[in-house]
Scaffold this active site. Structure first.
Site, PDB file in Angstrom:
ATOM      1  N   ARG A   9      22.462 -11.915  37.227  1.00 31.30           N
ATOM      2  CA  ARG A   9      22.963 -11.179  36.056  1.00 31.30           C
ATOM      3  C   ARG A   9      24.354 -10.604  36.308  1.00 31.30           C
ATOM      4  O   ARG A   9      25.193 -10.572  35.407  1.00 31.30           O
ATOM      5  CB  ARG A   9      21.987 -10.056  35.689  1.00 31.30           C
ATOM      6  N   ARG A  62      10.560  -4.082  34.912  1.00 33.06           N
ATOM      7  CA  ARG A  62      10.928  -5.277  34.170  1.00 33.06           C
ATOM      8  C   ARG A  62      10.903  -6.482  35.110  1.00 33.06           C
ATOM      9  O   ARG A  62      11.313  -6.374  36.251  1.00 33.06           O
ATOM     10  CB  ARG A  62      12.350  -5.109  33.580  1.00 33.06           C
ATOM     11  N   ARG A  79      28.062 -10.737  24.710  1.00 28.92           N
ATOM     12  CA  ARG A  79      28.140 -10.899  26.160  1.00 28.92           C
ATOM     13  C   ARG A  79      28.996 -12.098  26.547  1.00 28.92           C
ATOM     14  O   ARG A  79      29.160 -12.362  27.740  1.00 28.92           O
ATOM     15  CB  ARG A  79      26.736 -11.090  26.723  1.00 28.92           C
ATOM     16  N   ARG A 114      14.412   1.339  38.015  1.00 30.42           N
ATOM     17  CA  ARG A 114      14.110   1.456  36.577  1.00 30.42           C
ATOM     18  C   ARG A 114      12.632   1.161  36.321  1.00 30.42           C
ATOM     19  O   ARG A 114      12.079   0.207  36.859  1.00 30.42           O
ATOM     20  CB  ARG A 114      14.987   0.475  35.787  1.00 30.42           C
ATOM     21  N   LYS A 157      23.573   1.558  29.466  1.00 26.08           N
ATOM     22  CA  LYS A 157      23.766   1.280  28.026  1.00 26.08           C
ATOM     23  C   LYS A 157      22.560   1.741  27.199  1.00 26.08           C
ATOM     24  O   LYS A 157      22.715   2.425  26.196  1.00 26.08           O
ATOM     25  CB  LYS A 157      24.011  -0.225  27.797  1.00 26.08           C
TER      26      LYS A 157
HETATM   27  P1  ADP Z   1      21.425  -0.844  30.986  1.00 25.83           P
HETATM   28  O1  ADP Z   1      20.848  -0.702  29.590  1.00 25.83           O
HETATM   29  O2  ADP Z   1      22.921  -0.755  31.016  1.00 25.83           O
HETATM   30  O3  ADP Z   1      20.912  -2.042  31.727  1.00 25.83           O
HETATM   31  P2  ADP Z   1      19.788   1.522  31.551  1.00 25.83           P
HETATM   32  O4  ADP Z   1      20.237   2.493  30.526  1.00 25.83           O
HETATM   33  O5  ADP Z   1      18.454   0.889  31.362  1.00 25.83           O
HETATM   34  O6  ADP Z   1      20.924   0.408  31.824  1.00 25.83           O
HETATM   35  O7  ADP Z   1      19.821   2.283  32.969  1.00 25.83           O
HETATM   36  C1  ADP Z   1      19.363   1.629  34.149  1.00 25.83           C
HETATM   37  C2  ADP Z   1      18.562   2.612  34.986  1.00 25.83           C
HETATM   38  O8  ADP Z   1      19.446   3.620  35.502  1.00 25.83           O
HETATM   39  C3  ADP Z   1      17.481   3.368  34.207  1.00 25.83           C
HETATM   40  O9  ADP Z   1      16.356   3.521  35.052  1.00 25.83           O
HETATM   41  C4  ADP Z   1      18.128   4.717  33.879  1.00 25.83           C
HETATM   42  O10 ADP Z   1      17.163   5.764  33.806  1.00 25.83           O
HETATM   43  C5  ADP Z   1      19.088   4.919  35.046  1.00 25.83           C
HETATM   44  N1  ADP Z   1      20.357   5.570  34.658  1.00 25.83           N
HETATM   45  C6  ADP Z   1      21.063   5.368  33.511  1.00 25.83           C
HETATM   46  N2  ADP Z   1      22.195   6.098  33.497  1.00 25.83           N
HETATM   47  C7  ADP Z   1      22.221   6.763  34.687  1.00 25.83           C
HETATM   48  C8  ADP Z   1      23.120   7.704  35.297  1.00 25.83           C
HETATM   49  N3  ADP Z   1      24.257   8.092  34.679  1.00 25.83           N
HETATM   50  N4  ADP Z   1      22.818   8.190  36.515  1.00 25.83           N
HETATM   51  C9  ADP Z   1      21.673   7.800  37.143  1.00 25.83           C
HETATM   52  N5  ADP Z   1      20.774   6.940  36.641  1.00 25.83           N
HETATM   53  C10 ADP Z   1      21.035   6.427  35.424  1.00 25.83           C
HETATM   54  P1  AMP Z   2      19.354  -6.352  28.675  1.00 25.71           P
HETATM   55  O1  AMP Z   2      18.134  -5.704  28.150  1.00 25.71           O
HETATM   56  O2  AMP Z   2      20.564  -6.074  27.851  1.00 25.71           O
HETATM   57  O3  AMP Z   2      19.559  -6.086  30.140  1.00 25.71           O
HETATM   58  O4  AMP Z   2      19.122  -7.935  28.530  1.00 25.71           O
HETATM   59  C1  AMP Z   2      18.086  -8.606  29.234  1.00 25.71           C
HETATM   60  C2  AMP Z   2      18.324 -10.088  29.230  1.00 25.71           C
HETATM   61  O5  AMP Z   2      18.277 -10.597  27.876  1.00 25.71           O
HETATM   62  C3  AMP Z   2      19.682 -10.571  29.759  1.00 25.71           C
HETATM   63  O6  AMP Z   2      19.718 -10.651  31.177  1.00 25.71           O
HETATM   64  C4  AMP Z   2      19.789 -11.953  29.082  1.00 25.71           C
HETATM   65  O7  AMP Z   2      18.965 -12.898  29.724  1.00 25.71           O
HETATM   66  C5  AMP Z   2      19.192 -11.667  27.705  1.00 25.71           C
HETATM   67  N1  AMP Z   2      20.251 -11.231  26.760  1.00 25.71           N
HETATM   68  C6  AMP Z   2      20.378  -9.992  26.198  1.00 25.71           C
HETATM   69  N2  AMP Z   2      21.448  -9.939  25.409  1.00 25.71           N
HETATM   70  C7  AMP Z   2      22.036 -11.176  25.473  1.00 25.71           C
HETATM   71  C8  AMP Z   2      23.202 -11.753  24.907  1.00 25.71           C
HETATM   72  N3  AMP Z   2      24.018 -11.044  24.098  1.00 25.71           N
HETATM   73  N4  AMP Z   2      23.491 -13.047  25.188  1.00 25.71           N
HETATM   74  C9  AMP Z   2      22.685 -13.773  25.990  1.00 25.71           C
HETATM   75  N5  AMP Z   2      21.587 -13.280  26.587  1.00 25.71           N
HETATM   76  C10 AMP Z   2      21.258 -12.000  26.334  1.00 25.71           C
END
Ligand code: ADP
Ligand code: AMP
Length: 217
Positions: free
Chosen positions: A171, A160, A88, A127, A13
């Site tokens: 999660r 993270r 969410r 990540r 995302k």
């Molecule tokens: P989210 O925001 O959904 O938690 P991220 O965008 O942070 O996910 O992506 C999670 C990890 O996977 C990051 O380290 C990113 O660089 C990697 N990643 C994202 N999209 C892809 C993909 N299509 N293929 C491989 N790795 C990816």
């Molecule tokens: P993310 O960066 O989207 O992976 O979010 C990291 C963490 O923030 C999640 O695991 C939750 O603990 C909190 N969080 C983010 N967005 C929400 C939401 N819409 N509702 C509740 N918790 C959230």
């Protein structure tokens, strides 16, 4: 455009949001980023949020909804928004219906990035993020130019706190039980478009561009 981007943790995302921003020029509203910012600044919100985030649990609805309400009321959202990681829960989705009515900016598109559990585990465990500017990388799939160093601001990359296997399991459970029902919620409204998140980053974005241009027609 008024867009929501959804998907399990690690689906991509944040990665795709960065690209959508450059393409659509709309504000990126990531509740996860907003909570992390508050934690960094040591605010009351940050203290409260960290107790949930570090365990992989969702921050309570009333807190999260309040945060998004304030953000959506800012003038830059009058040109649209990209919501990432919100809503969410069903309560958040219902609250969002009202908030978007209040600002006369109804949701036009919900992009759901699908991804399998094995890939999610690989992505989350690899990540790396920049603690200063927030840029995100992957040790294998999105490497920085210099190992462990942010391309943008040259800070040392970190993992993270919630990107552990234990936290990911919590999660994923939260996603299954609380967030997944939103797929049906938005599908029934005719707003949902699914994108295969298992593809390469650039191919996922191509699919997203297609979906956005269909809706923008
Ligand atoms: P989210 O925001 O959904 O938690 P991220 O965008 O942070 O996910 O992506 C999670 C990890 O996977 C990051 O380290 C990113 O660089 C990697 N990643 C994202 N999209 C892809 C993909 N299509 N293929 C491989 N790795 C990816
Ligand atoms: P993310 O960066 O989207 O992976 O979010 C990291 C963490 O923030 C999640 O695991 C939750 O603990 C909190 N969080 C983010 N967005 C929400 C939401 N819409 N509702 C509740 N918790 C959230």
């Amino acid at each position: 455009m008024n867009i929501i981007i959804m998907g399990p943790p690690g689906a991509g995302k944040g990665t795709q949001s960065e690209k959508i921003l450059a393409y659509c020029n709309i504000p990126h509203i990531s509740t996860g980023d907003m909570f992390r910012e508050a934690i960094k600044e040591g605010t009351e919100l940050g203290k409260l949020a960290s107790s949930y985030i570090n365990q992989g649990l969702l921050v309570p609805d009333e807190v999260t909804i309040g945060l998004v309400k304030e953000r959506l009321a800012k003038p830059d959202c009058q040109k649209g928004y990209l919501l990432d990681g919100f809503p969410r829960t069903l309560a958040q989705a219902e609250a969002l219906e009202k908030l978007t009515q209040e600002i006369s900016r109804p949701i036009q598109l919900v992009i759901n990035i699908t991804c399998e559990k094995d890939a999610l585990i690989k992505r989350i465990s690899g990540r790396r993020v920049c603690p200063k500017c927030g840029n995100s990388y992957h040790v294998e799939f999105k490497k920085p130019m210099v190992d462990g160093v942010c391309d943008n601001c040259k800070s040392e990359l970190v993992q993270r706190k919630d990107d552990t296997i234990e936290s990911l399991q919590v999660r994923l459970n939260a996603y299954e039980n609380q967030t997944k029902p939103l797929i049906e919620f938005y599908d029934k409204k005719g707003l949902l478009k699914e994108v295969d998140g298992l593809k390469d980053i650039s191919d996922v974005f191509k699919d997203i561009q297609k979906v956005i241009s269909e809706v923008a027609k």
